[in-house]
Design a protein around this motif. Structure first.
Motif, PDB file in Angstrom:
ATOM      1  N   LEU A 104       1.696  24.901  -4.753  1.00 49.60           N
ATOM      2  CA  LEU A 104       1.165  24.025  -3.705  1.00 49.60           C
ATOM      3  C   LEU A 104       0.365  22.905  -4.355  1.00 49.60           C
ATOM      4  O   LEU A 104      -0.253  23.109  -5.408  1.00 49.60           O
ATOM      5  N   VAL A 105       0.371  21.735  -3.739  1.00 48.71           N
ATOM      6  CA  VAL A 105      -0.451  20.629  -4.223  1.00 48.71           C
ATOM      7  C   VAL A 105      -1.695  20.564  -3.343  1.00 48.71           C
ATOM      8  O   VAL A 105      -1.609  20.270  -2.155  1.00 48.71           O
ATOM      9  N   ASP A 107      -4.234  18.610  -2.916  1.00 40.24           N
ATOM     10  CA  ASP A 107      -4.706  17.406  -2.246  1.00 40.24           C
ATOM     11  C   ASP A 107      -3.745  16.898  -1.180  1.00 40.24           C
ATOM     12  O   ASP A 107      -4.042  15.924  -0.504  1.00 40.24           O
ATOM     13  N   LEU A 108      -2.603  17.543  -1.041  1.00 41.50           N
ATOM     14  CA  LEU A 108      -1.695  17.156   0.033  1.00 41.50           C
ATOM     15  C   LEU A 108      -1.942  18.080   1.234  1.00 41.50           C
ATOM     16  O   LEU A 108      -2.491  19.163   1.095  1.00 41.50           O
ATOM     17  N   LEU A 116       7.606  19.199   0.712  1.00 38.41           N
ATOM     18  CA  LEU A 116       7.628  18.619  -0.633  1.00 38.41           C
ATOM     19  C   LEU A 116       9.009  18.789  -1.274  1.00 38.41           C
ATOM     20  O   LEU A 116       9.556  19.878  -1.334  1.00 38.41           O
ATOM     21  N   ARG A 156      -5.806  19.652   4.540  1.00 38.33           N
ATOM     22  CA  ARG A 156      -5.420  19.719   3.136  1.00 38.33           C
ATOM     23  C   ARG A 156      -5.386  21.173   2.682  1.00 38.33           C
ATOM     24  O   ARG A 156      -6.222  21.968   3.095  1.00 38.33           O
TER      25      ARG A 156
ATOM     26  N   LEU B 200       1.847  11.341  -5.719  1.00 39.48           N
ATOM     27  CA  LEU B 200       0.595  12.063  -5.485  1.00 39.48           C
ATOM     28  C   LEU B 200       0.758  13.544  -5.860  1.00 39.48           C
ATOM     29  O   LEU B 200      -0.165  14.166  -6.384  1.00 39.48           O
ATOM     30  N   ALA B 201       1.947  14.090  -5.613  1.00 41.72           N
ATOM     31  CA  ALA B 201       2.201  15.494  -5.959  1.00 41.72           C
ATOM     32  C   ALA B 201       2.188  15.686  -7.476  1.00 41.72           C
ATOM     33  O   ALA B 201       1.582  16.626  -7.985  1.00 41.72           O
ATOM     34  N   SER B 205      -0.473  18.194  -9.013  1.00 40.78           N
ATOM     35  CA  SER B 205      -0.041  19.390  -9.737  1.00 40.78           C
ATOM     36  C   SER B 205       1.380  19.212 -10.243  1.00 40.78           C
ATOM     37  O   SER B 205       2.337  19.342  -9.489  1.00 40.78           O
ATOM     38  N   GLY B 270      -5.976  12.148 -10.836  1.00 37.08           N
ATOM     39  CA  GLY B 270      -4.703  12.058 -10.137  1.00 37.08           C
ATOM     40  C   GLY B 270      -4.685  12.815  -8.824  1.00 37.08           C
ATOM     41  O   GLY B 270      -5.580  13.593  -8.525  1.00 37.08           O
ATOM     42  N   GLY B 271      -3.658  12.546  -8.028  1.00 39.21           N
ATOM     43  CA  GLY B 271      -3.448  13.307  -6.803  1.00 39.21           C
ATOM     44  C   GLY B 271      -4.127  12.758  -5.563  1.00 39.21           C
ATOM     45  O   GLY B 271      -3.747  13.087  -4.457  1.00 39.21           O
ATOM     46  N   ARG B 272      -5.179  11.958  -5.757  1.00 38.14           N
ATOM     47  CA  ARG B 272      -5.865  11.362  -4.604  1.00 38.14           C
ATOM     48  C   ARG B 272      -5.982   9.874  -4.829  1.00 38.14           C
ATOM     49  O   ARG B 272      -6.574   9.446  -5.804  1.00 38.14           O
TER      50      ARG B 272
END
Ligand SMILES: Nc1ncnc2c1ncn2[C@@H]1O[C@H](COP(=O)(O)OP(=O)(O)OP(=O)(O)O)[C@@H](O)[C@H]1O
Ligand SMILES: [Mg+2]
Lengths: 261, 321
Positions: A104-105, A107-108, A116, A156, B200-201, B205, B270-272
């Motif tokens: 899982l990411v 921040d998403l 995804l 999130r 962003l993904a 991660s 990263g990511g945000r």
């Protein structure tokens, strides 16, 4: 006509296997993570995969879901030989995975994670914009179909509890009409109640017709929810037992090598 | 049915809770600066001066957007300013060789994009640390610019380029409009396209992205390519502003592009990321320099002021976590 004796796996003729893995091998440099794995997954059943740390379980399933390319051996899906070069190919063929690290990411959002790698888009030709509204409402359906308690699909993932994260990862694997769902230690980090909830989810998936491959170190859990068990030892698959005809002790013996196979 | 549709949207409370507080630091600081400078000097808020601030920030906005794409994937592009310099020099050389301004612009943008492509290939395919790779191309691109220009500035006297920075709609010059279009397009790419979610993904991660079928290598290549392309656009704006293509090193543009990204609340891990944040960050830096100049503060103090603001912003975002 052969008769099924003891806890042996029925032969291919007697049983409908979704996935047949034969002689699969995978090394990383000099590390032979999987030396010789041959397993079969009966359709519509929960099959467990056990083995000590480092036995090669995760590597085996990462070969099955397109993350690694096996060095040798064959994989048949519904009788057809398959070889996946990417996770997307495996997913398109109907093999979904809940990875040990959940993939899982943080921040998403929940819905972004659910979609995804296969986002829905709308547009003309090369100009394709995300169908955010469509994905959000479909994500709500995926989540509510499994009766998962997640605050909102727009939150999130970072803000979710361990059990909720696990549930999101399972919902992602289950929500696409998949044939096989592979789960790598889905309850390793969970408390008693959340474990029970995930086990209910797994039973629900099986009852809806999916085939489950479940990696677990928890033999009580396997006795509760699995139909059969494959054991691995030092990179090799060493045997199969029907859960109804085996005991936790026998499984321990298979894993440690006290019982030859 | 409508009830379902509205339920899909996050409620106000959730929106507030999910609000990117670190990203609000730059707008707040910008407001503060405007009030302070506006009170201290009556010319600060005249249309003429606002026009000058916007004009001065156009190039930085484009570079900050470029940097944002790379930073969102947990990378960094240290070569962005020298890539711009190289693009400007190529533009100048092609133009002075007698080609039309259209061809000159195309060549400049293409040269900068090529640098981005090289960065992307080495970082993504070669798996070498972005910091090292782009430090190398920083040096290589500025060296190439010096060689091509033989160390001398090349005047570019073209009506098109003159108009780009001198005329426009009201106080919005064409340069500023170009920067605005870049920012809006970047926002759409980041939040409304597959590439946006994927980058962003990857930044959030890499492992999770790979397991879900996101093509990490391709995503990484794309961000450096975008960065190079935008550095090329910035080169056009730079030549239009200066009226010449100079092989000068533009180190302050590099530092300010990273500063704008940090001020904008974009996570260096990263990511945000947002686009509006770094754009406001760029406006903030331009206003700061402009205001200090109006107040008669020596130019020597400006880098110091920029540094203090950036470090303060970094503290603020850390404090709010
Ligand atoms: N990407 C990799 N690169 C190098 N070695 C690896 C890699 N992945 C796994 N290994 C090695 O392969 C062996 C098998 O690892 P694997 O993760 O498959 O074990 P496992 O059975 O899943 O163990 P656990 O129960 O601890 O999860 C280990 O020795 C591990 O160090
Ligand atoms: Mg494992």
């Amino acid at each position: 006509m052969t008769t099924i004796t003891g806890s042996r796996l029925p032969t291919a003729k007697e049983q409908d296997d979704v996935l047949v893995v034969d002689g699969l091998r995978k090394s990383f440099g000099s590390v032979h993570a999987v030396k010789e794995a041959s397993i079969r997954l009966p359709r519509g059943k929960v099959t467990a995969l056990i083995g000590d740390n480092g036995a090669g379980k995760s590597t085996l399933i990462r070969c099955l879901c397109g993350v690694h390319k096996p060095d040798g051996g064959t994989v048949e899906l519904d009788g057809q030989p398959v070889s996946f070069h990417s996770p997307t190919q495996a997913r398109d063929a109907g093999i979904e995975t809940v990875h040990q690290n959940l993939a899982l990411v943080d921040d998403l959002t929940v819905w972004q994670n659910l979609f995804l790698g296969r986002e829905k888009t709308r547009g003309f030709g090369p100009v394709q914009l995300l169908d955010r509204r469509g994905m959000r409402s479909q994500a709500k359906e995926m989540v509510s179909a499994l009766a998962i308690n997640v605050p909102s699909v727009t939150s999130r993932v970072r803000r979710l509890s361990g059990g909720q994260r696990q549930a999101v990862s399972i919902a992602r694997a289950a929500g696409w009409g998949s044939k096989i769902v592979i789960m790598d230690e889905p309850t390793a980090a969970l408390g008693v109640q959340e474990t029970a909830r995930v086990e209910d989810l797994i039973r629900g998936l099986r009852d809806s017709g999916m085939t489950i491959l479940l990696i677990s170190h928890n033999f009580d859990q396997i006795m509760r929810i699995a139909d059969g068990v494959w054991a691995m030892r030092a990179g090799k698959s060493v045997g199969y037992r029907n859960v109804a005809d085996t005991t936790g002790q026998e499984l321990v013996g298979l894993v440690t090598g006290a019982i030859p196979a | 049915m409508t009830a379902v549709a509205t339920a899909d949207r996050p409620r106000l409370g959730e929106r507030l809770a999910a609000a990117p507080w670190p990203e609000l630091a730059a707008p707040a600081a910008l407001l503060l600066l405007v009030v302070v400078f506006g009170a201290a000097d009556s010319t600060f808020l005249t249309t003429g001066n606002i026009e000058a601030i916007l004009q001065a920030s156009a190039i930085l906005v484009v570079l900050a957007v470029a940097q944002t794409f790379v930073v969102a994937t947990a990378g960094i592009d240290l070569s962005v300013a020298s890539t711009m310099t190289l693009g400007a020099v190529v533009l100048g050389q092609v133009y002075s060789s007698g080609a039309g301004i259209g061809w000159a612009i195309l060549a400049g943008v293409a040269a900068a994009t090529a640098v981005g492509l090289v960065n992307g290939a080495i970082v993504a395919k070669g798996g070498i640390t972005d910091f090292i790779v782009t430090l190398g191309t920083l040096s290589a691109a500025s060296g190439l610019a010096l060689i091509l220009a033989d160390g001398k500035p090349q005047p570019v006297l073209s009506k098109f380029m003159l108009d780009l920075s001198a005329s426009g709609i009201g106080i919005i010059s064409w340069s500023v409009l170009v920067a605005a279009v870049v920012a809006v397009t970047a926002h759409v790419v980041l939040f409304r396209t597959r590439l946006g979610v994927h980058l962003l993904a990857v930044g959030g991660s890499t492992d999770a992205a790979r397991s879900t079928g996101v093509r990490n290598v391709r995503v990484k290549m794309s961000v450096y390519l975008i960065s190079g392309l935008l550095a090329g656009l910035a080169a056009v704006l730079l030549v239009a502003r200066v009226g010449a293509a100079e092989p000068a090193s533009n180190t302050s543009f590099l530092l300010n592009s990273v500063a704008a990204v940090v001020l904008g609340g974009v996570s260096l891990f990263g990511g945000r990321a947002t686009i509006i944040g770094p754009v406001v960050g760029a406006l903030l830096l331009a206003s700061l320099v402009n205001g200090l100049t109006l107040l008669g503060v020596s130019q020597f103090y400006q880098p110091l002021a920029v540094g203090i603001v950036v470090v303060l912003a970094a503290f603020l975002t850390r404090f709010q976590k």
